[in-house]
Design an enzyme around this catalytic site. Structure first.
Site, PDB file in Angstrom:
ATOM      1  N   LYS A   1      -4.404  -2.779   1.967  1.00  0.00           N
ATOM      2  CA  LYS A   1      -3.830  -3.090   3.278  1.00  0.00           C
ATOM      3  C   LYS A   1      -2.580  -2.263   3.547  1.00  0.00           C
ATOM      4  O   LYS A   1      -1.783  -1.995   2.639  1.00  0.00           O
ATOM      5  CB  LYS A   1      -3.488  -4.580   3.373  1.00  0.00           C
ATOM      6  CG  LYS A   1      -4.648  -5.491   3.007  1.00  0.00           C
ATOM      7  CD  LYS A   1      -4.269  -6.959   3.124  1.00  0.00           C
ATOM      8  CE  LYS A   1      -5.302  -7.825   2.463  1.00  0.00           C
ATOM      9  NZ  LYS A   1      -5.185  -7.852   1.007  1.00  0.00           N
TER      10      LYS A   1
ATOM     11  N   HIS B   1      -2.257  -5.058   7.642  1.00  0.00           N
ATOM     12  CA  HIS B   1      -1.966  -6.326   6.966  1.00  0.00           C
ATOM     13  C   HIS B   1      -1.546  -7.429   7.942  1.00  0.00           C
ATOM     14  O   HIS B   1      -1.965  -8.581   7.808  1.00  0.00           O
ATOM     15  CB  HIS B   1      -0.878  -6.114   5.908  1.00  0.00           C
ATOM     16  CG  HIS B   1      -0.922  -7.105   4.797  1.00  0.00           C
ATOM     17  ND1 HIS B   1      -0.408  -6.856   3.552  1.00  0.00           N
ATOM     18  CD2 HIS B   1      -1.412  -8.367   4.734  1.00  0.00           C
ATOM     19  CE1 HIS B   1      -0.587  -7.908   2.762  1.00  0.00           C
ATOM     20  NE2 HIS B   1      -1.192  -8.852   3.462  1.00  0.00           N
TER      21      HIS B   1
ATOM     22  N   ASP C   1      -9.322  -7.377  -3.860  1.00  0.00           N
ATOM     23  CA  ASP C   1      -8.506  -7.319  -2.654  1.00  0.00           C
ATOM     24  C   ASP C   1      -7.053  -7.099  -3.062  1.00  0.00           C
ATOM     25  O   ASP C   1      -6.445  -7.954  -3.700  1.00  0.00           O
ATOM     26  CB  ASP C   1      -8.649  -8.635  -1.874  1.00  0.00           C
ATOM     27  CG  ASP C   1      -7.818  -8.639  -0.605  1.00  0.00           C
ATOM     28  OD1 ASP C   1      -8.320  -8.174   0.430  1.00  0.00           O
ATOM     29  OD2 ASP C   1      -6.657  -9.111  -0.657  1.00  0.00           O
TER      30      ASP C   1
ATOM     31  N   TYR D   1       1.629  -5.869  -2.408  1.00  0.00           N
ATOM     32  CA  TYR D   1       1.417  -6.772  -3.540  1.00  0.00           C
ATOM     33  C   TYR D   1       1.962  -6.228  -4.852  1.00  0.00           C
ATOM     34  O   TYR D   1       2.276  -6.984  -5.761  1.00  0.00           O
ATOM     35  CB  TYR D   1      -0.080  -7.051  -3.755  1.00  0.00           C
ATOM     36  CG  TYR D   1      -0.780  -7.821  -2.670  1.00  0.00           C
ATOM     37  CD1 TYR D   1      -0.078  -8.386  -1.609  1.00  0.00           C
ATOM     38  CD2 TYR D   1      -2.163  -7.990  -2.704  1.00  0.00           C
ATOM     39  CE1 TYR D   1      -0.741  -9.083  -0.608  1.00  0.00           C
ATOM     40  CE2 TYR D   1      -2.822  -8.689  -1.710  1.00  0.00           C
ATOM     41  CZ  TYR D   1      -2.113  -9.231  -0.661  1.00  0.00           C
ATOM     42  OH  TYR D   1      -2.771  -9.918   0.316  1.00  0.00           O
TER      43      TYR D   1
END
Length: 323
Positions: free
Chosen positions: A87, A120, A52, A57
């Protein structure tokens, strides 16, 4: 040779299968890309088949490198053995930016498609800002219909096998289902014994939307984390009685709700512990009764998105009263 753990799968409403336990790749601070790649290759060796990641990120490139290296080294036979979730960043949550954002994600991953692409947050921000240093004034109205239509286009183009959302309340999922041609396959939300989400779980089951739980250990050590799970006396008692670790009990609880779970540890031994012995035992009726008594509080409450002049003027508005 390390024993590879087989992870059970769920069939999403899109018809595709998703492993019921995945590995999160968010970390603060993020390790150097070579180190992240090595960590994720180790995870694949152990048996993780779902990673994920997200545009915000900074882990997409390392995730893609790990998959490529695992194939090259013969740890897995092909890309099809991995399930990759990414996302849409809030700065790209605008109808005209969704497709370019996914193409950028695929470029970083080095892949032709993602298995699951999520919005997200039900949040849009000014496109030109740095997501890591946004101000509340940077939040703008979220065009759910326009953004979702472009998400559907990504699906039709084969760039995302399944599409879904993250951090959506029952009310927002309901609204989305009314305007969607392709329903969301997944709603990824915070879920753990200290924030059990029973109302949302029941609603999503009824609507055929799979719930995936992040922060199953309470994001212990994370920016919004707490010790509500890892230092919970009830879980400590169950873990001692069952001769399990506290994370194993916490993860088993999510799994027994029929939902998938995203767990994150970059420590190799804990990666093993979080995967091994999750699927081969059950919590007792008494265990579950004890867990139901744990005080409930949302950890990742979305406070940074609240502004008197913004789209969400209170936490109650952001979560539609589901707080």
């Amino acid at each position: 040779m390390e024993k590879v753990v087989h992870v059970p799968e769920v069939v999403l409403n899109s018809g595709y299968k998703m492993p019921l336990l995945g590995m999160g790749t968010f970390n603060f601070p993020m390790p150097p890309i070579d180190e992240l790649t090595s960590i994720l290759v180790d995870a694949i060796k152990i048996g993780y088949r779902h990673f994920d990641t997200a545009a915000s990120y900074g882990s997409e490139e390392g995730t893609g490198r790990a998959v490529a290296e695992a194939i090259e080294r013969g740890i897995i036979k092909s890309r099809q053995q991995m399930f990759i979730t990414s996302k849409l960043c809030c700065t790209q949550a605008h109808p005209q930016l969704v497709l370019p954002a996914l193409k950028n994600t695929l470029g970083k991953l080095g892949l032709d498609f993602v298995d699951l692409y999520l919005i997200h947050w039900p949040i849009s921000m000014k496109p030109e800002i740095d997501i890591q240093n946004f101000k509340k004034e940077d939040i703008v109205p979220f065009d759910m219909k326009g953004v979702w239509q472009t998400m559907e286009e990504c699906c039709k183009l084969g760039l995302a096998k399944s599409i879904g959302v993250s951090n959506f309340s029952c009310t927002k999922v309901s609204h989305l289902l009314q305007i969607a041609t392709i329903p969301p396959a997944v709603n990824q939300v915070e879920m753990n014994v200290a924030w059990q989400q029973q109302k949302l779980l029941e609603f999503c089951r009824e609507k055929g939307v799979h719930v995936s739980g992040y922060s199953p250990l309470g994001a212990n050590g994370g920016p919004w984390g707490s010790h509500a799970v890892m230092r919970c006396p009830i879980l400590t008692h169950i873990a001692t009685t069952r001769r399990k670790t506290i994370p194993q009990v916490a993860l088993r609880w999510v799994y027994e709700q029929g939902e998938s779970v995203i767990v994150k540890s970059f420590n190799k031994e804990r990666m093993k512990q979080n995967l091994v012995e999750i699927f081969s035992w059950e919590l007792s009726t008494e265990d579950n009764f004890r867990i139901q008594a744990i005080p409930q509080k949302r950890g990742c409450n979305g406070e940074p998105f609240i502004h008197p002049n913004g789209p969400y003027k209170s936490l109650d508005e952001l979560w539609d009263g589901e707080i």
